[in-house]
Design a protein around this motif. Structure first.
Motif, short mmCIF file in Angstrom:
data_model
loop_
_atom_site.label_atom_id
_atom_site.label_comp_id
_atom_site.label_asym_id
_atom_site.label_seq_id
_atom_site.Cartn_x
_atom_site.Cartn_y
_atom_site.Cartn_z
N GLN A 3 0.83 -1.20 0.00
CA GLN A 3 0.00 0.00 0.00
C GLN A 3 0.86 1.25 0.00
OE1 GLN A 3 -2.74 -0.55 3.40
NE2 GLN A 3 -4.36 -0.79 1.90
N LEU A 4 0.45 2.22 -0.81
CA LEU A 4 1.09 3.52 -0.84
C LEU A 4 -0.01 4.55 -0.59
CD1 LEU A 4 2.74 1.60 -2.90
CD2 LEU A 4 3.71 3.75 -3.72
N VAL A 5 0.17 5.37 0.41
CA VAL A 5 -0.85 6.35 0.77
C VAL A 5 -0.24 7.74 0.74
CG1 VAL A 5 -2.51 7.10 2.50
CG2 VAL A 5 -2.04 4.65 2.20
N VAL A 24 4.52 4.02 2.82
CA VAL A 24 4.59 2.72 2.16
C VAL A 24 4.48 1.61 3.20
CG1 VAL A 24 6.01 1.18 0.75
CG2 VAL A 24 6.07 3.66 0.36
N SER A 25 3.67 0.61 2.89
CA SER A 25 3.59 -0.56 3.75
C SER A 25 3.49 -1.81 2.90
CB SER A 25 2.39 -0.46 4.69
OG SER A 25 1.19 -0.40 3.96
N GLY A 26 3.99 -2.93 3.43
CA GLY A 26 3.85 -4.21 2.78
C GLY A 26 4.86 -4.53 1.70
N TYR A 27 5.79 -3.63 1.42
CA TYR A 27 6.80 -3.90 0.37
C TYR A 27 8.04 -4.39 1.07
CZ TYR A 27 9.15 -3.42 -4.11
OH TYR A 27 9.81 -3.67 -5.28
N MET A 93 -2.73 15.97 -10.60
CA MET A 93 -2.84 14.91 -9.60
C MET A 93 -1.45 14.30 -9.47
SD MET A 93 -5.00 13.38 -7.57
CE MET A 93 -6.66 13.39 -8.24
N TYR A 94 -0.96 14.21 -8.24
CA TYR A 94 0.37 13.68 -7.98
C TYR A 94 0.26 12.27 -7.40
CZ TYR A 94 2.68 18.08 -9.00
OH TYR A 94 3.18 19.19 -9.64
N TYR A 95 1.05 11.36 -7.93
CA TYR A 95 1.05 9.98 -7.50
C TYR A 95 2.45 9.57 -7.06
CZ TYR A 95 -3.23 9.77 -10.33
OH TYR A 95 -4.47 10.01 -10.89
N CYS A 96 2.53 8.82 -5.98
CA CYS A 96 3.79 8.16 -5.67
C CYS A 96 3.72 6.73 -6.19
CB CYS A 96 4.11 8.20 -4.18
SG CYS A 96 2.94 7.36 -3.10
N ALA A 97 4.89 6.19 -6.50
CA ALA A 97 4.94 4.87 -7.08
C ALA A 97 6.28 4.23 -6.77
CB ALA A 97 4.71 4.93 -8.58
N TYR A 113 3.86 -0.51 -8.23
CA TYR A 113 2.80 -0.16 -7.28
C TYR A 113 2.60 1.35 -7.26
CZ TYR A 113 3.63 -4.91 -5.67
OH TYR A 113 3.77 -6.27 -5.60
N TRP A 114 1.32 1.74 -7.13
CA TRP A 114 0.95 3.15 -7.19
C TRP A 114 0.05 3.51 -6.01
CZ3 TRP A 114 2.38 6.60 -11.08
CH2 TRP A 114 3.07 6.05 -12.17
N GLY A 115 0.16 4.77 -5.58
CA GLY A 115 -0.79 5.31 -4.64
C GLY A 115 -2.03 5.81 -5.35
N GLN A 116 -2.97 6.33 -4.57
CA GLN A 116 -4.25 6.75 -5.12
C GLN A 116 -4.21 8.17 -5.67
OE1 GLN A 116 -3.48 6.88 -1.95
NE2 GLN A 116 -4.23 8.88 -1.24
N GLY A 117 -3.19 8.91 -5.34
CA GLY A 117 -3.04 10.27 -5.85
C GLY A 117 -3.49 11.32 -4.88
#
Length: 124
Positions: A3-5, A24-27, A93-97, A113-117
């Motif tokens: 998950q990326l938030v 970041v979690s779970g990576y 819209m900015y996304y982390c990945a 993996y991508w966050g929701q933005g």
């Protein structure tokens, strides 16, 4: 589950600053490519900044060099994008990945993996 938030987006005036966060979690990889991408309405997604969390690479898009800074807090698996001297053309819209790929190239086709933005709006 990875998950990326993202958080920290908002509305600012021309010349203002914002700091985006990506938790970041779970990576499970100890080091990886972590970056920020953005997409404005009617435009393709583009790379903004990326880094290797082990410190090997850091790359910025020409349009943000000298204004944006990417950083990583490995203690809590959070990545940051400090954005200064914001311009209306930074509105998107900015996304982390994240993921693992050679040289951490700043290419929006490469992250796994991508966050929701989070929305950033800069008004003139």
């Amino acid at each position: 589950q990875v998950q990326l938030v993202e958080s920290g987006g908002g509305s600012v005036q021309d010349g203002g600053s914002l700091r985006l966060s990506c938790a970041v979690s779970g990576y499970t990889s100890r080091s990886y490519c972590m970056g920020w991408f953005r997409q404005a309405p009617g435009k393709e997604r583009e790379g903004v900044a990326i880094m290797h969390t082990g410190g090997a690479y850091t790359t910025y898009a020409d349009s943000v060099k000298g204004r944006f800074t990417i950083s990583q807090d490995n203690a809590d698996n959070t990545n940051y994008l400090q954005m200064n001297s914001l311009k209306p053309e930074d509105t998107a819209m900015y996304y982390c990945a994240l993921g693992n790929w050679a040289y951490c190239l700043l290419n929006p086709k490469l992250p796994t993996y991508w966050g929701q933005g989070t929305q950033v709006t800069v008004s003139s």
